[in-house]
Write a protein that holds these residues in place. Structure first.
Motif, PDB file in Angstrom:
ATOM      1  N   UNK A  25       0.973  -1.210  -0.056  1.00 31.61           N
ATOM      2  CA  UNK A  25       0.110  -0.006  -0.135  1.00 31.61           C
ATOM      3  C   UNK A  25       0.988   1.147  -0.062  1.00 31.61           C
ATOM      4  N   UNK A  26       0.364   2.314  -0.357  1.00 33.45           N
ATOM      5  CA  UNK A  26       1.052   3.580  -0.158  1.00 33.45           C
ATOM      6  C   UNK A  26       0.807   4.378   1.118  1.00 33.45           C
ATOM      7  N   UNK A  27       1.804   4.505   1.858  1.00 31.99           N
ATOM      8  CA  UNK A  27       1.727   5.329   3.033  1.00 31.99           C
ATOM      9  C   UNK A  27       2.070   6.702   3.061  1.00 31.99           C
ATOM     10  N   UNK A  28       1.299   7.528   3.081  1.00 29.91           N
ATOM     11  CA  UNK A  28       1.681   9.172   3.054  1.00 29.91           C
ATOM     12  C   UNK A  28       2.851   9.539   3.949  1.00 29.91           C
ATOM     13  N   UNK A  29       3.651  10.348   3.696  1.00 36.84           N
ATOM     14  CA  UNK A  29       4.451  11.001   4.343  1.00 36.84           C
ATOM     15  C   UNK A  29       4.406  12.565   3.927  1.00 36.84           C
ATOM     16  N   UNK A  30       4.457  13.414   4.883  1.00 35.24           N
ATOM     17  CA  UNK A  30       4.503  14.872   4.823  1.00 35.24           C
ATOM     18  C   UNK A  30       5.830  15.435   5.620  1.00 35.24           C
ATOM     19  N   UNK A  31       6.641  16.038   4.724  1.00 35.97           N
ATOM     20  CA  UNK A  31       7.910  16.745   5.273  1.00 35.97           C
ATOM     21  C   UNK A  31       7.622  17.760   6.308  1.00 35.97           C
ATOM     22  N   UNK A  32       6.576  18.410   5.860  1.00 38.65           N
ATOM     23  CA  UNK A  32       6.270  19.740   6.808  1.00 38.65           C
ATOM     24  C   UNK A  32       6.018  19.270   8.107  1.00 38.65           C
TER      25      UNK A  32
END
Length: 222
Positions: A25-32
């Protein structure tokens, strides 16, 4: 319809492969989120030190939820998101498997009705007011008191204009980029947001300057 599609936590959310139930699956990641989580946590430790049950509105990727819940184990941290964003949020919550992050709520600020889940003595939202339309910001403040205890706190993190002016050139440029994506988006003026809060008997009790021209603003209900 509500624009709380929280790519809101950042304009750049990266999806990385993630194994779940044997499927990639795709796990989202936000650098912010990674950059701002510790400065926000410093404020939360003080402001929410006597709180017990927090509703996070627009939890986005879930990075904030797991970071804050792990650092503040005395809080029950109730994440929420629109239905189409729950999968990514659940990856973060499931991986962390914390005892104080209940199942996330499906909550679209502009939709009727909000889920019935008891009341909270605190609410938190990060980088959402500039993604919502102004009508949705109005709705947020109008509906919040119904899910909050009498003396609840509401903390908002994000950029604000002050007295109708941008606080930095970078915020002005960010506002242009938001309005190019959707004319209903945009950085909100703190005085106008505070007027919405005061109309719901919320008093502004703290206004913290944060890195990267953001603020943490806190209101108390009642």
């Amino acid at each position: 319809s509500a624009r709380l599609a929280l790519a809101a936590k950042s304009s750049a959310i990266i999806h990385t492969p993630h194994e779940k139930s044997g499927l990639a699956m795709d796990k989202p990641f936000s650098a912010a989120c990674e950059r701002n989580r510790d400065p926000i946590l410093d404020i939360l430790r003080e402001v929410f030190r006597d709180r017990r049950r927090v509703l996070e509105i627009g939890s986005g990727t879930g990075q904030h939820a797991v970071h804050f819940a792990a650092a503040l184990p005395y809080l029950s941290w109730q994440a929420s998101e629109r239905a189409q964003n729950l999968a990514g949020l659940n990856y973060w919550l499931d991986d962390a498997a914390l005892p104080n992050t209940p199942q996330p709520l499906v909550l679209d600020v502009g939709a009727e009705p909000w889920p019935v889940c008891g009341t909270f003595d605190a609410a938190f939202t990060a980088n959402t007011l500039h993604i919502m339309s102004w009508a949705e910001v109005v709705t947020l403040f109008a509906r919040l008191p119904a899910v909050l205890d009498a003396d609840a706190l509401f903390m908002v993190y994000g950029p604000f204009n002050i007295d109708g002016e941008f606080t930095s050139q970078s915020n002005a440029a960010f506002d242009v980029s938001l309005r190019q994506r959707d004319p209903l988006m945009g950085i909100r003026d703190l005085a106008e947001v505070d007027a919405l809060a005061r109309a719901q008997s919320m008093q502004l009790i703290a206004n913290h300057a944060m890195p990267a021209n953001n603020r943490c603003v806190v209101w108390r209900l009642g």
